[in-house]
Write an enzyme that holds these catalytic residues in place. Structure first.
Site, short mmCIF file in Angstrom:
data_model
loop_
_atom_site.label_atom_id
_atom_site.label_comp_id
_atom_site.label_asym_id
_atom_site.label_seq_id
_atom_site.Cartn_x
_atom_site.Cartn_y
_atom_site.Cartn_z
CE LYS A 189 -3.83 1.86 2.68
NZ LYS A 189 -4.62 1.58 4.06
CB SER A 199 -7.80 3.94 2.99
OG SER A 199 -6.98 3.03 4.09
CB SER A 220 -7.96 1.07 5.92
OG SER A 220 -8.59 2.20 6.22
#
Ligand code: MG
Ligand code: ZN
Lengths: 511, 99, 495
Positions: free
Chosen positions: A81, A156, A180
């Site tokens: 990420k 997210s 997330s």
């Protein structure tokens, strides 16, 4: 199983490489090719490091040829990420304010991935600074849900989840502040684990909310997730909030769960989750309840528990996270790195800073900065931040009381499945509801995983398992057991994204 | 009941060094209202005598020894800077001294 | 022009209340929250890392040595050490502060409620300490384009983060009333005592001229019996002498304003070393909202009893006790010792004695000639370009008869001018007592011949008259003769 490399699980790939059935370069190339073929559609990656990934893979092959013993995930590629700092690789947190920034250091978990000789395929998309539940707040691109490319992949960490769901990576790193990792896992039909806060180093994880942020694994199975969990976990002296204790034996627990027996395991369902006015969609409830029945068949005992303070989890979270974020994001001022705008030689520093932050941050980030600034400003800190920290204690006490009766708590991961693009961006509060069931674990600090449990109108539904602090192992055991009831595994039934030749989001060796 | 005014948003934006547009002011004021209303429900919770929680495991006395570690190479330090001069980070003139 | 009262007029009408806020940079090997070295004078931005540059993702870890040093300071100032304490974020934007918040302490300082006793004019004053807390220093900003590097009028600024993150201890006094006309002296005595205490602990070099100790001086005035007045906070006070001057100036300025019915603004003021005046800094119109909250990236601290007691046991002899001991060792009276303290010469004299000088010689040089030089240039005694070892060497040369006092003063000129140590300067400048008796006898003969009347008096037994002949010989030898030897030769020749 299938013969395609990209269909294999991480444990299988690791064994194939270790035992010489596949080379690490072959494996890595397969995933890089897959990215090239389908990421034009999915847009999960912000940056792909073909060269770096292949170099690591070649090292693994050389090590094996030299007779060296390989680690448990050596040669298995991974996506990271883009909120986790990678030395020499662009790291943006999906924000314009960090466009072009090349970090001079690695996050601790990245160091651990490198030490484990896992080729890093690239950096995945997210909501800017991990603030969001749909990845629509990325400043760069919209990531599609591989199950329906007109829908969001969650957030997210939508990029990491979509990359794994679309088999562009067997594993990915996510971060979970309010859900997330778990929420994108649920809506993309993948596995996502949020470890106990403090059991995974935050050093090099771009801070959103310091007391909540937790990095963790994204995978297709609990066993794969557990292997990655063990690679990245453990005490880090560079993170003052890192717990100096042995990592819970999650891999062993996942393998135990994979035997399909939960006899003697007590699972709690939270009364208040079912009662809330914002309760889950009927399709989600149906899939979840079918999953609960399966758990009972595996031998688990279901007990209703009451956690009255969970009702306050959402507002508590929306005081703590923006407060900390408003301070954490103060450093993006265009002085030492990142964007600077408006410096025309006439304007003073204060104005240039304000223009820079105005241009560099998107609307959700600004909203939360202002919210946090409000909550911390004169006269409010006790009423808001201080109060929220006390409510956190009540939530923690609810968890602790529940764990006197049960081994873990279960719930749907999210109240609704993946929604269509744009459906909730106009109303922040509706977006925040996506994290209704995941936030309590962040406030408490305990572990939580999401495992695919079924479909609702063709879209995946996740079941969340929440464990006690440093009791991550039980969450993996339950998740792995649930997977044994699926044939084929739900995570393997995502519609295949067909290769196409759009390379819009693909970049090599630097943006 | 409106909890947060346009002017208040403007003040907060100034504190946070955000140059917000008029449209943003209006939008934020409205949206923050909804969120703050939800937060005000915390007022209902009785927290008398409750200790605050900040982390999953309350850690105490976490220190490092006073032993130097290598700093970053200076090129790496300055490489990220939008504007550097004389091995320092250049900033526009500072109008009012704040600290 | 700022209107000023005379100091006497001010004190006749008003009572001052003092307050001091002192920042002391610790001399730990590494910074407060990262492993960067703290070496003074490194190349710009050569001692920075992801943590102290506030790169995205970096996290702080507290330096144990800095925490211990702060507790030692607290203990030496008779404070209570907190059983539970934590860091807090003080949020405000400034380019010398990489995170745009300072990691400091707010409601839970490490040390609280102490005191320091100081003696001024034989009178003892207790300065109460409110708190001693730990925080981090900022980077250094160079203002370009304006006059003499000041922020005002600068067109741009350049920032060096080497100093950013160096541990900083903040020591805040409670308001100090009741000092009357001695307020400036009490302020200085407190700052001096604080510096000596911290120096004795070996945790900082506490050099005001280098910025490792920085004082902010608060002053307010009120009429007797009234409530305390509005205070001003004067920053940029870079020497002990300036602490005293700043208080004196503010008393004169504020009293003139109050006399004419004006209000005192609560504001930050800047002290100007050259003029001894203060001028307004940032106004508090838009009071800064620091949005303090507990630092979530750091663990709380719970100093155990054992830890605190071990630190307490490690404290050195307090400077005050030590001074009493040294006064006895050196055989000085109270007044003389007070002068030594006022001149800030205790350590210098001690070091000079350690380098081989006798106590009286060491005291004589530092309190006499060297203090005079320091006063002339407005420098601190310790900042003179002569070391205690050099003073001991000089005194040795005098005792050996190689220098007389007058020559020794010329040697000091050379040493202060950077020409080398005393022996080198004496050799280079040809400053040695003439010990060649042949040459001296010739000079004496010349003097006798030139002053027959004086010679006659001496022959007649008036030995006191020899002074005139000695003077003549000294003049002829450009002072390089030993007066005692000359006298002996004269008396030998004329009796
Ligand atoms: Mg301070
Ligand atoms: Zn550093």
């Amino acid at each position: 199983m299938s013969d395609r490399i990209i269909d294999k699980y991480a444990v299988e790939l690791a064994a194939d490489i270790r035992e010489g059935r596949l080379s690490a370069v072959e494996v890595t190339t397969a995933f890089l090719d897959r990215i090239a073929a389908v990421d034009g559609t999915v847009k999960a990656f912000l940056h792909v490091d073909r060269e770096g990934a292949l170099a690591t893979a070649a090292e693994v092959d050389a090590a094996r040829a030299a007779g060296e013993e390989l680690g448990p995930l050596a040669g298995v590629p991974i996506a990271v990420k883009d909120v986790v700092v990678t030395k020499g690789l662009p790291t943006t947190a999906a924000s314009k304010i960090l466009e072009g920034w090349i970090p001079p250091y690695d996050a601790t978990i990245v160091e651990r991935l490198k030490a484990a000789k896992m080729p890093i395929l690239g950096k995945t998309n997210l909501d800017e600074f991990a603030m969001g539940s749909s990845t629509e707040y990325s400043a760069y691109q919209q990531t599609a849900n591989p199950w329906d490319t007109g829908r969001i992949p969650g957030g997210s960490g939508g990029g990491s989840a979509a990359a794994v769901a679309a088999k562009m990576a067997p594993l990915a790193i996510g971060t979970d502040t309010g859900g997330s990792i778990r929420q994108p896992g649920a809506v993309t039909g993948t596995f996502g684990g949020k470890p106990t806060y403090g059991s995974n180093s935050r050093y090099g994880l771009i801070a959103f909310s310091s007391s909540l942020d937790t990095p963790g694994p994204v995978s297709r199975t609990a066993v794969d997730g557990a292997l990655l969990h063990e690679v990245i976990s453990g005490h880090d002296p560079r993170d003052s909030t890192s717990i100096d204790a042995p990592v819970p034996p999650v891999f062993e627990a996942a393998r135990l769960g994979a035997r399909g027996d939960l006899s003697g395991v007590k699972l709690g369902v939270v009364k208040e989750f079912a009662e809330g006015t914002d309760a889950a969609e009927p399709g989600v409830v149906a899939a979840y309840e079918a999953g609960v029945e399966q758990l009972v068949k595996l031998g688990a005992e279901i007990i209703e528990v009451s956690c009255p303070s969970f009702t306050y989890a959402l507002p508590t979270y929306y005081l703590i996270a923006p407060s900390e974020a408003s301070s954490n994001l103060a450093r993006y001022d265009g002085v030492r790195y990142g964007l600077r705008t408006g410096d025309d030689g006439e304007r003073g520093l204060e104005e240039v800073m304000s223009l820079t932050r105005e241009a560099g941050f998107g609307p959700e980030v600004k909203r939360r900065i202002i919210l946090g600034t409000y909550a911390l400003s004169a006269g409010y800190v006790d009423a808001f931040y201080g109060k929220a920290q006390k409510v956190r204690t009540l939530i923690k006490q609810d968890f602790e009381k529940a764990f006197e009766q049960v081994d873990a708590l279960i719930s749907p991961t999210t109240p609704f499945t993946a929604f269509k693009f744009g459906e909730r961006t106009g109303d922040p509060y509706q977006m925040y509801l996506a994290d209704l069931y995941t936030i309590p674990s962040n406030l408490y600090g305990g572990p939580g995983v999401s495992v695919p449990v079924g479909l609702s109108e063709g879209m995946p539904v996740g079941l969340q398992v929440m464990g006690p602090v440093m009791g991550d192992d039980i969450t993996y055991r339950v998740a792995a057991a649930l997977e044994t009831t699926q044939e084929p595994l739900l995570a393997d039934t995502a519609p295949d994204i067909h290769a196409n030749v759009r390379f819009t989001s693909f970049s090599e060796g630097g943006k | 009941m409106s909890t947060i005014s346009r002017e208040e948003v403007a003040h907060l934006a100034r504190l946070a060094r955000l140059e917000v547009t008029d449209d943003e002011l209006d939008a934020f004021a409205g949206q923050l209202d909804v969120i703050l209303e939800s937060m005000k429900t915390l007022g209902e919770v009785d927290t008398d005598g409750v200790q605050p929680t900040s982390h999953a495991v309350p850690l105490v006395n976490v220190f490092r020894e006073d032993r130097p570690q290598p700093s970053l190479p200076r090129d790496a330090v300055l490489a990220g800077g939008p504007d550097t001069a004389e091995d320092r980070f250049r900033v526009p003139r500072i109008l009012d001294e704040e600290a | 022009m700022t209107k000023l009262n005379t100091y006497e007029a001010a004190l006749a009408a008003y009572e001052p209340v003092l307050g001091l806020e002192t920042h002391i940079e610790l001399d730990t090997a590494t910074k407060m929250f990262c492993g960067c070295a703290t070496t003074f004078g490194a190349e710009p931005n050569a001692q920075v890392c992801p943590v102290c540059l506030a790169l995205p993702g970096a996290l702080p870890v507290a330096n144990k040595a800095a925490v211990e040093a702060t507790m030692k300071i607290g203990l030496a100032l008779n404070c209570r050490i907190a059983e539970w304490t934590r860091f807090a974020r003080k949020n405000y934007f400034y380019p010398d502060m990489p995170k745009n918040f300072q990691t400091s302490q707010y409601e839970e300082p490490l040390c609280e409620d102490g005191y320091v006793d100081v003696v001024v004019d034989g009178e003892s004053y207790r300065v109460e300490i409110e708190r001693v807390h730990l925080e981090e220093d900022t980077g250094k900003t160079l203002h370009v384009g304006g006059a003499t590097g000041r922020i005002h009028g600068a067109t741009e600024s350049l920032v060096d983060y080497n100093r950013a993150g160096i541990p900083l201890v903040e020591i805040v006094t409670k308001p100090v009333p009741g000092t009357g006309a001695l307020a400036p002296e009490v302020a200085r005595a407190y700052a001096t005592e604080l510096r000596d205490i911290v120096r004795s602990l070996g945790v900082s070099d506490v050099r005001m001229e280098q910025g490792s100790m920085r004082c902010d001086v608060n002053v307010s005035l009120n009429r007797p019996g009234d409530e305390w007045g509005t205070r001003t906070e004067t920053k940029n006070v870079n020497s002990l002498r300036s602490v005293e001057r700043a208080v004196r100036y503010e008393i004169r300025r504020q009293s003139a304003l109050l006399d004419s019915g004006d209000k005192i603004l609560q504001e930050t003021r800047h002290f100007h070393e050259t003029t001894g005046e203060t001028s307004p800094g940032r106004s508090k119109e838009e009071a800064t909202d620091y949005r303090y909250f507990p630092e979530p990236d750091l663990a709380v601290m719970e100093p155990s009893k054992e830890w605190v007691e071990a630190l307490r046991a490690s404290l050195p002899e307090p400077p005050r006790k030590r001074r009493e001991r040294l006064q006895a060792d050196w055989g000085l009276g109270d007044k003389e010792m007070q002068s030594v303290v006022n001149a800030d010469a205790v350590e210098l004299i001690e070091a000079t004695i350690a380098a081989g000088a006798g106590a009286s010689g060491a005291v004589k040089w530092w309190l006499g000639e060297l203090s005079r030089r320091a006063n002339e240039t407005g420098a601190e005694l310790g900042a003179l370009a002569i070391t205690p070892a050099q003073v001991a060497e000089l005194q040795g040369m005098v005792e050996d008869g190689r220098l007389n006092d007058k020559l020794a003063r010329q040697v000091i000129d050379g040493v202060l001018a950077g020409e080398g140590g005393p022996a080198e300067v004496a050799a280079a400048r040809g400053l040695e007592v003439v010990s060649d008796t042949g040459a001296l006898e010739a000079a004496v003969d010349e003097a006798i011949a030139a002053n027959p009347a004086v010679a006659e008096k001496i022959r007649g037994g008036k030995h006191a008259a020899a002074g005139a002949l000695i003077g003549a010989v000294m003049k002829a030898t450009k002072g390089q003769a030993d007066a005692g030897t000359v006298r002996q030769i004269i008396l030998d020749k004329l009796s």
